[in-house]
Write a protein that holds these residues in place. Sequence first.
Motif, PDB file in Angstrom:
ATOM      1  N   ASN A   3       2.069  45.108  32.442  1.00  0.00           N
ATOM      2  CA  ASN A   3       3.461  44.111  32.292  1.00  0.00           C
ATOM      3  C   ASN A   3       3.664  44.029  34.029  1.00  0.00           C
ATOM      4  O   ASN A   3       4.540  44.776  34.588  1.00  0.00           O
ATOM      5  N   THR A   4       3.121  42.977  34.707  1.00  0.00           N
ATOM      6  CA  THR A   4       3.464  42.849  36.201  1.00  0.00           C
ATOM      7  C   THR A   4       5.093  42.952  36.373  1.00  0.00           C
ATOM      8  O   THR A   4       5.506  43.446  37.285  1.00  0.00           O
ATOM      9  N   PRO A   5       5.943  41.833  35.638  1.00  0.00           N
ATOM     10  CA  PRO A   5       7.240  41.933  35.940  1.00  0.00           C
ATOM     11  C   PRO A   5       7.980  43.494  35.646  1.00  0.00           C
ATOM     12  O   PRO A   5       8.661  43.873  36.464  1.00  0.00           O
ATOM     13  N   ALA A   6       7.513  44.271  34.693  1.00  0.00           N
ATOM     14  CA  ALA A   6       8.143  45.566  34.704  1.00  0.00           C
ATOM     15  C   ALA A   6       7.665  46.335  35.864  1.00  0.00           C
ATOM     16  O   ALA A   6       8.552  47.162  36.412  1.00  0.00           O
TER      17      ALA A   6
ATOM     18  N   ILE B 237       7.348  32.787  41.074  1.00  0.00           N
ATOM     19  CA  ILE B 237       6.436  33.253  40.109  1.00  0.00           C
ATOM     20  C   ILE B 237       6.933  33.937  39.045  1.00  0.00           C
ATOM     21  O   ILE B 237       6.769  33.172  37.873  1.00  0.00           O
ATOM     22  N   ASP B 238       7.714  34.812  38.942  1.00  0.00           N
ATOM     23  CA  ASP B 238       8.082  35.359  37.821  1.00  0.00           C
ATOM     24  C   ASP B 238       9.513  36.213  38.042  1.00  0.00           C
ATOM     25  O   ASP B 238       9.744  37.173  37.053  1.00  0.00           O
ATOM     26  N   LEU B 239      10.300  35.770  39.113  1.00  0.00           N
ATOM     27  CA  LEU B 239      11.404  36.765  39.078  1.00  0.00           C
ATOM     28  C   LEU B 239      12.407  36.643  37.756  1.00  0.00           C
ATOM     29  O   LEU B 239      13.220  37.480  37.811  1.00  0.00           O
ATOM     30  N   LEU B 240      12.382  35.539  37.139  1.00  0.00           N
ATOM     31  CA  LEU B 240      13.143  35.463  35.938  1.00  0.00           C
ATOM     32  C   LEU B 240      12.654  36.574  35.209  1.00  0.00           C
ATOM     33  O   LEU B 240      13.464  37.235  34.372  1.00  0.00           O
ATOM     34  N   ASN B 241      11.230  36.697  34.773  1.00  0.00           N
ATOM     35  CA  ASN B 241      10.925  37.782  33.846  1.00  0.00           C
ATOM     36  C   ASN B 241      10.849  39.325  34.501  1.00  0.00           C
ATOM     37  O   ASN B 241      11.661  40.224  33.797  1.00  0.00           O
ATOM     38  N   ILE B 242      11.045  39.408  36.046  1.00  0.00           N
ATOM     39  CA  ILE B 242      11.481  40.573  36.342  1.00  0.00           C
ATOM     40  C   ILE B 242      12.934  40.981  36.177  1.00  0.00           C
ATOM     41  O   ILE B 242      13.251  42.142  36.001  1.00  0.00           O
TER      42      ILE B 242
END
Length: 323
Positions: free
Chosen positions: A249-252, A282-287
Amino acid sequence: MASAWVDSRGTIRDYPGFNASRDAEALKKAMQGLGTDEKTVIEILTGRSNAQRQLIAKEFKAYTGKELKDALKEDTSGDFGRVLEALVTPPAEFDAEQINKTIRGIGTNEKALIEILASRTSRQIREITQAYYTVYRSSLSEDVGYDTSGDFKRTLLALVDGRRDENPQAHEDVAKRDAQILYNAGEKRWGTDETKFIDILCSSSFPQLKLTFEEYKNLSGKRMEDSLRNETSGDFAELLLAIVKCANNTPAFFAERLNTCIKGPGTDEFTLSRILVSRSEIDLLNIREEYKNLYGQSLYSDISSDTSGDYRRTMLKICGGDD
């Protein structure tokens, strides 16, 4: 071709109705004379994608004869100035600069080196390697190798080699095979065959690794993270654990890094800036979502309470709205 540095889960996207000449003129006006109109600078640089910022920088130089990055360095300072400079730097070049800082300073910043190389795709690493040579006229692999040693060095060089499989499909038969290899190389024997861990963790795709870790737990009864903590140590262990976390889980992984740099003894602005700038498209919302899930508090509110001034305003703009 789609950029290796842009995804649909970022907080910053292309600005509709974008006009590079108009923005460059506004930045020139904001930095003219005594004092700087920080509000205008922040609004433009956090409200445009990196690709658009590069076009603004080109127009700015045509107007003024000066690089936008140099102008920002002259007109701003501290963490605020550094994050603005980061925003106008192409992503691969920004990572190359960050890596160079980690290995050229007094002592190596292993955590930053681990964070960058464990989380980037092979395509991104190839672009970083090219940018590193363009900026420093030096080989990334040689510089990383010169400044590190042992299994940690071997793992970093395997990552710099950029040979991780990018296939999004995971295969159960391969996962079973690799899980057995890892079990035989660690838990099942006296001593650890580090080369097997390095080879599989640095070459398999993240989806494939995730399935391999599930098979490993079925086989050994242990999570891969727990086995690595038992079988390895030091920076080598931290690097392998970072790869495992990114595969799962990259965002985690980034949410944990952000919490550490915000809630540790004093805010680590260097890490905070690097992660928010590098993941903003890239994925700051997921982070942000993972951060709220893990810590019960929004990333926005933690940044707001642990930073100040123009730096805080910039970071909150990059972070996006409160959760």
